[in-house]
Design a protein around this motif. Sequence first.
Motif, PDB file in Angstrom:
ATOM      1  N   ALA A 251      -7.159   6.510   0.324  1.00 42.28           N
ATOM      2  CA  ALA A 251      -6.045   5.848   1.022  1.00 42.28           C
ATOM      3  C   ALA A 251      -5.289   6.814   1.928  1.00 42.28           C
ATOM      4  N   ARG A 252      -5.787   8.051   2.043  1.00 42.94           N
ATOM      5  CA  ARG A 252      -5.000   9.087   2.733  1.00 42.94           C
ATOM      6  C   ARG A 252      -5.660   9.582   4.012  1.00 42.94           C
ATOM      7  N   GLY A 253      -6.597   8.822   4.529  1.00 40.58           N
ATOM      8  CA  GLY A 253      -7.334   9.266   5.713  1.00 40.58           C
ATOM      9  C   GLY A 253      -6.480   9.230   6.965  1.00 40.58           C
ATOM     10  N   PRO A 254      -6.885  10.023   7.994  1.00 40.80           N
ATOM     11  CA  PRO A 254      -6.136  10.049   9.253  1.00 40.80           C
ATOM     12  C   PRO A 254      -6.085   8.680   9.905  1.00 40.80           C
ATOM     13  N   ILE A 255      -4.977   8.408  10.571  1.00 40.39           N
ATOM     14  CA  ILE A 255      -4.890   7.221  11.425  1.00 40.39           C
ATOM     15  C   ILE A 255      -5.535   7.611  12.758  1.00 40.39           C
TER      16      ILE A 255
ATOM     17  N   SER B  58       0.849  -1.201   0.000  1.00 45.17           N
ATOM     18  CA  SER B  58       0.000   0.000   0.000  1.00 45.17           C
ATOM     19  C   SER B  58       0.878   1.241   0.000  1.00 45.17           C
ATOM     20  N   ASN B  59       0.353   2.325  -0.587  1.00 41.36           N
ATOM     21  CA  ASN B  59       0.975   3.639  -0.438  1.00 41.36           C
ATOM     22  C   ASN B  59      -0.086   4.704  -0.681  1.00 41.36           C
ATOM     23  N   HIS B  60       0.356   5.952  -0.767  1.00 41.25           N
ATOM     24  CA  HIS B  60      -0.600   7.068  -0.856  1.00 41.25           C
ATOM     25  C   HIS B  60      -1.226   7.201  -2.242  1.00 41.25           C
ATOM     26  N   ASP B  61      -0.819   6.357  -3.182  1.00 40.99           N
ATOM     27  CA  ASP B  61      -1.368   6.451  -4.540  1.00 40.99           C
ATOM     28  C   ASP B  61      -2.360   5.332  -4.867  1.00 40.99           C
ATOM     29  N   GLN B  62      -2.399   4.314  -4.032  1.00 39.97           N
ATOM     30  CA  GLN B  62      -3.189   3.118  -4.380  1.00 39.97           C
ATOM     31  C   GLN B  62      -4.232   2.832  -3.310  1.00 39.97           C
ATOM     32  N   PRO B  63      -5.283   2.099  -3.663  1.00 40.83           N
ATOM     33  CA  PRO B  63      -6.243   1.686  -2.637  1.00 40.83           C
ATOM     34  C   PRO B  63      -5.520   0.909  -1.533  1.00 40.83           C
ATOM     35  N   ARG B  64      -5.954   1.087  -0.303  1.00 39.52           N
ATOM     36  CA  ARG B  64      -5.332   0.344   0.802  1.00 39.52           C
ATOM     37  C   ARG B  64      -5.532  -1.154   0.591  1.00 39.52           C
ATOM     38  N   HIS B  65      -4.523  -1.953   0.979  1.00 41.32           N
ATOM     39  CA  HIS B  65      -4.606  -3.363   0.589  1.00 41.32           C
ATOM     40  C   HIS B  65      -5.632  -4.154   1.389  1.00 41.32           C
ATOM     41  N   ALA B  66      -5.991  -3.704   2.600  1.00 40.63           N
ATOM     42  CA  ALA B  66      -7.059  -4.429   3.313  1.00 40.63           C
ATOM     43  C   ALA B  66      -8.338  -4.373   2.462  1.00 40.63           C
ATOM     44  N   SER B  67      -8.606  -3.222   1.870  1.00 38.59           N
ATOM     45  CA  SER B  67      -9.800  -3.102   1.018  1.00 38.59           C
ATOM     46  C   SER B  67      -9.615  -3.842  -0.303  1.00 38.59           C
TER      47      SER B  67
ATOM     48  N   THR C 144     -11.086  19.839  13.221  1.00 40.78           N
ATOM     49  CA  THR C 144     -11.818  19.103  12.194  1.00 40.78           C
ATOM     50  C   THR C 144     -10.801  18.504  11.235  1.00 40.78           C
ATOM     51  N   PRO C 145     -10.748  17.171  11.152  1.00 40.93           N
ATOM     52  CA  PRO C 145      -9.712  16.571  10.299  1.00 40.93           C
ATOM     53  C   PRO C 145      -9.902  16.944   8.819  1.00 40.93           C
ATOM     54  N   TRP C 146      -8.808  17.143   8.119  1.00 40.06           N
ATOM     55  CA  TRP C 146      -8.881  17.577   6.705  1.00 40.06           C
ATOM     56  C   TRP C 146      -9.580  16.547   5.834  1.00 40.06           C
ATOM     57  N   LEU C 147      -9.425  15.263   6.165  1.00 37.76           N
ATOM     58  CA  LEU C 147     -10.233  14.188   5.565  1.00 37.76           C
ATOM     59  C   LEU C 147     -10.887  13.472   6.747  1.00 37.76           C
ATOM     60  N   PRO C 148     -12.056  12.895   6.541  1.00 35.89           N
ATOM     61  CA  PRO C 148     -12.735  12.264   7.678  1.00 35.89           C
ATOM     62  C   PRO C 148     -11.962  11.069   8.230  1.00 35.89           C
ATOM     63  N   LEU C 149     -12.198  10.802   9.510  1.00 33.12           N
ATOM     64  CA  LEU C 149     -11.682   9.566  10.093  1.00 33.12           C
ATOM     65  C   LEU C 149     -12.470   8.399   9.508  1.00 33.12           C
ATOM     66  N   SER C 150     -11.893   7.210   9.559  1.00 34.57           N
ATOM     67  CA  SER C 150     -12.628   6.021   9.097  1.00 34.57           C
ATOM     68  C   SER C 150     -13.876   5.848   9.963  1.00 34.57           C
ATOM     69  N   ALA C 151     -14.925   5.325   9.355  1.00 36.12           N
ATOM     70  CA  ALA C 151     -16.185   5.152  10.087  1.00 36.12           C
ATOM     71  C   ALA C 151     -15.996   4.244  11.303  1.00 36.12           C
TER      72      ALA C 151
ATOM     73  N   GLY D 172      -4.979  -2.550  10.004  1.00 35.79           N
ATOM     74  CA  GLY D 172      -5.906  -3.103   9.011  1.00 35.79           C
ATOM     75  C   GLY D 172      -6.814  -2.011   8.452  1.00 35.79           C
ATOM     76  N   GLN D 173      -6.303  -0.772   8.444  1.00 39.50           N
ATOM     77  CA  GLN D 173      -7.125   0.359   7.988  1.00 39.50           C
ATOM     78  C   GLN D 173      -7.639   0.141   6.564  1.00 39.50           C
ATOM     79  N   ARG D 174      -8.912   0.506   6.358  1.00 44.89           N
ATOM     80  CA  ARG D 174      -9.558   0.339   5.040  1.00 44.89           C
ATOM     81  C   ARG D 174      -9.562   1.676   4.290  1.00 44.89           C
ATOM     82  N   ASN D 175      -9.974   1.616   3.026  1.00 47.20           N
ATOM     83  CA  ASN D 175     -10.186   2.846   2.258  1.00 47.20           C
ATOM     84  C   ASN D 175     -11.301   3.670   2.888  1.00 47.20           C
ATOM     85  N   LEU D 176     -11.159   4.993   2.814  1.00 48.80           N
ATOM     86  CA  LEU D 176     -12.291   5.863   3.115  1.00 48.80           C
ATOM     87  C   LEU D 176     -13.277   5.777   1.952  1.00 48.80           C
TER      88      LEU D 176
END
Length: 559
Positions: free
Chosen positions: A411-415, A333-342, A429-436, A380-384
């Motif tokens: 793939a760039r959401g906050p941890i 995984s990296n910042h350019d691709q979908p997260r691999h858990a997803s 307020t996070p610049w991108l939402p936290l994972s649900a 195991g973070q997923r895609n937003l």
Amino acid sequence: MSQDPAVSSRTDWWQTGVVYQIYPRSFADANGDGIGDLAGIAEHLDHLGGGDDALPVDAIWLSPIYPSPDFDFGYDVADYVGIDPRYGTLADFDRLVEAAHRRGLRVILDLVLNHTSHRHPWFEASRAGRDNPYADWYIWRDSPGRSRLGARRTPNNWRSYFGGSAWQWDEGRGQFYMHTFLPEQPDLNWRSPAVRAAVMDVVRTWLDRGVDGFRLDVFNTFYKDAALRSNPRRIGRRGRWSWQRHLFDRDQPDLPDALARIRNLVDSQPGRMTVGELFDNSMAKAAAYIEPKHLIFDWTFMSLRWSAAAFRDAIVARDAAFGPDRWPANVLSNHDQPRHASRFGGGLPVETVDARAKVAAALLLTLRGTPFLYYGEELGQRNLVIPNAESLDPPARRATWLSPWWNRDQARGPIAWSANRGGGFTRGTPWLPLSADFETRNVEGQAAHPGSVLSWYRRLLRLRREVPALQGGDQRLLEVGQLDVLAYVREAPAGKTDAMGASLVALNFGDAPATIQVPAAPSGVAWRPSLSTHLRPEAEAIRGSVTLAPLEALVAVGG
Ligand code: NOJ
Ligand code: CA
């Protein structure tokens, strides 16, 4: 340089160690503006190295932290030797490097040397006229005339990877400039000796500041054909980028020399490294650019589906392309691709996705090569879920049917560090939402559970530190007679009898139990399971065969 790079180089930290990629905007926000920053990273270094709670990894790579107008979120650099005020100051950076080094963590910076921001003073000077010292620092060309419909014709047929032509008309200069990515990211003219000297100064500046290495963004596009010949056409897939053979807009004969100069400068200080981001999906190209003392990403594993056979085939192909002397850089995984858990588990029940993420982690952390982890994958973070239309990622906003693009925001959401409001990532307020699912999928929560994805990463990383064969050993794929199982042995390089030990790794990608045949352990005694995702009998000895549970990852030692 050593006379036997294949063996000696396996003891360098960047080969035996593990690198952890931080996307600074999304790691930890210390001042509450919703954007991660350097002080936030410094506050969370204990997660990565030094103490009992650490993963532990050996180096952090920071995606760009330089001043940037953020047309491509930092990959459009407006000052190569500064820090964007939103991330902090140079003093914050020095403090971070010092704190990292104290914990045994190296620091790798992302160098984006193919292009700058259009707001970089070099480009502002270059576009201001044709007779100033910066006039030829970018790739400028006249228009060859007008089409029958009156449109200005471009110097050639090159495309931007982010959609549209690679040529942007500039009214002021009355010329086109070239951009491989956004128009706000003009490509530097590497044929100018002044540009090459300026780039070397940038590298030197950061080395002198104490950084341990660099990731070289899209390094194989630095040079373009001197005559700017059009690329030959070809039948492509969806997306006009693929309708050309990219013969003239990258991989030019002048590149190896320039690369060697950068590498020599980096090598002039002990213990430094580079990892090149190959702008292409070619294993053969990755192999061709690797030097004994450096790394290149090859993207093989990024595009594979969840299949032991697919990974096996890819490993065989890569071993053939790389040979014994080139050391791979492994990445899922990296910042350019979908997260691999997803990618590997999309749509499946939560437990199955987590189980697959654990098997994937075992693969990444035990396979021959340097593993690169992407922040959040240890949970195991997923895609937003963010629709293209609401995306902040510029190419996604520009996407059309002819230039499709996936939304990299996903793939760039906050941890999340805790279940608190803001996930412990921010008070604001996070610049991108936290994972649900951040209230359950966060560092604090997972640290408390021995069965969590995070606990599994910690155990794997600790074992890796204890077993030299897992760091620098050779790799022998096993014929195990089960399609769903990938298994291999890591051991000392052929002909060497050092104290590396040996390790057997068996990964069941399938949903059914699988019994596999295993070779004798080199010690002549049995393999002893060190780690498994499942409960195994205490003091188990593995000889001849072993039965794996569904989605079991097993790492045994026996040397
Ligand atoms: C590669 C980087 O990984 C990507 O995020 C960026 O958009 C392009 N280079 C352009 O700099
Ligand atoms: Ca902040």
